[in-house]
Scaffold this active site. Structure first.
Site, PDB file in Angstrom:
ATOM      1  N   CYS A   1      17.181  13.690  42.190  1.00  0.00           N
ATOM      2  CA  CYS A   1      17.869  12.842  43.163  1.00  0.00           C
ATOM      3  C   CYS A   1      16.860  12.413  44.218  1.00  0.00           C
ATOM      4  O   CYS A   1      15.969  13.182  44.585  1.00  0.00           O
ATOM      5  CB  CYS A   1      19.016  13.612  43.817  1.00  0.00           C
TER       6      CYS A   1
ATOM      7  N   CYS B   1      32.006  19.874  36.783  1.00  0.00           N
ATOM      8  CA  CYS B   1      31.169  19.090  37.681  1.00  0.00           C
ATOM      9  C   CYS B   1      29.962  18.608  36.879  1.00  0.00           C
ATOM     10  O   CYS B   1      29.212  19.426  36.332  1.00  0.00           O
ATOM     11  CB  CYS B   1      30.727  19.939  38.867  1.00  0.00           C
TER      12      CYS B   1
END
Length: 360
Positions: A111, A104
């Site tokens: 973010c 991942c």
């Protein structure tokens, strides 16, 4: 300096022309950088010393430096914290499944989507990652996990990639697509696009653009709620993009690509885990299925983040939620928990390392 891992074969061919080299040198360089994942110009034995010296003066190969690695007790999960050239940090996770190993990766430092259950959004987005910075997470982890005693990577490679770490992939669209094309290039790593999953909070324009790319990747939608009211409460980005627009884009993606969309649903105690929510989610999925769009729901036991004050649903609640979906003939799984004891939540390891004070 820029990392040479940012460059695709076309750009490398132009670079060789600029340096007065034959075009086939670009293919050799691309193979070293992307098929073999080498981290040193000195290893590129079929390139002249003069060319290697010129390249080393213009580029770095690996933009990452390993700061920290944590491994689960059962050895199925390894979490990595990498430092970037500007001192920022990013994290990645290696996971071992029965069907193969996956990594991942993160697409941004931080973010700005603001999801209330996620550590990545603590203190917002810092910057986007380049294609080379994203792909280096894969190459560096493979070198760590699969390296033989002679230093080669012959012991193995991953079989899947999930762009579900720190960041919203469609908030860094061009670099993420460039990364996917690098990873799937037949003259490089040649990974199947079908082995790559892109997870989004739900940016309709990004979903539609992806459908037009001709890349048979898997799309995962971070749904987490069956209606706009609840979704907006836990995912601020949903205030900009109503669920009807997001689902319409998902329908378009399926019609254009034939690829099933996965709905990710993190179960949070007392927030979105009620029987009523399960019934409403079932109805949403059934409406899509009646239109001919297959749906898969992936239920996720919440990875708790201390600053967020949200807790995971109890196991019996999760199983009951799953049972309601199954009774309505919805394809559903519960994600196997991996790395819970090693700061598994996206952004958690970075947040602990930087010692940032949560400003939200």
């Amino acid at each position: 300096m820029k990392t040479i891992r940012d460059l695709d074969l076309t750009v490398m061919t132009g670079l060789m022309d600029e340096l007065g080299e034959k075009p086939f040198r670009a293919r050799q360089l691309f193979e070293w950088v992307h098929a073999r994942g080498t981290a040193s110009f000195d290893e590129m034995s079929n390139l002249s010393k003069a060319l290697r010296r010129e390249l080393s003066e213009r580029f770095i190969i690996d933009p990452l430096r390993l700061l920290k690695k944590q491994e689960s007790a059962d050895g199925s999960t390894k979490k990595y914290l990498f430092e970037l050239p500007d001192g920022e940090t990013v994290e990645s996770v290696w996971m071992r499944y029965r069907h193969g190993d996956s990594i991942c990766v993160s697409s941004q430092v931080g973010c700005r989507m603001g999801c209330t259950f996620c550590a990545s959004t603590l203190n917002g987005r810092v910057r986007d990652l380049t294609p080379g910075e994203i792909i280096s997470q894969i190459y560096d982890i493979e070198r760590d996990v699969y390296r033989d005693t002679d230093g080669s990577n012959s012991a193995g490679h991953i079989s899947g990639v999930i762009i579900m770490g720190m960041g919203e992939p469609f908030d860094n669209y061009d670099n993420v697509i460039a990364f996917v094309r690098l990873l799937t290039d037949s003259k490089g790593r040649n990974m199947s696009a079908r082995s790559i999953t892109i997870s989004t909070c739900g940016i309709p324009d990004g979903i539609i653009r992806l459908a037009e790319e001709g890349l048979p990747v898997t799309l995962a939608l971070s749904l987490h709620a069956p209606n706009d009211g609840l979704r907006q409460a836990i995912m601020p980005i949903a205030k900009k993009y109503p669920l009807k627009d997001v689902l319409s884009a998902c329908e378009y993606f399926f019609k254009k690509t034939g690829r099933r969309v996965t709905f990710e649903y993190s179960l949070m105690k007392g927030v979105n885990d009620s029987d009523a929510a399960a019934v409403e989610l079932s109805e949403l999925c059934m409406r899509l299925q009646k239109k001919g769009m297959p749906v898969h729901v992936n239920l996720i036991p919440l990875n708790e983040v201390a600053e967020r004050k949200l807790t995971r649903s109890r196991e019996e609640i999760i199983l009951g939620f799953k049972r309601i979906l199954e009774n309505n003939r919805i394809n559903v799984t519960v994600r196997r928990e991996m790395g819970h004891e090693i700061d598994a939540a996206c952004g958690q390891l970075r947040h602990k390392h930087t010692g940032d004070t949560f400003s939200g």
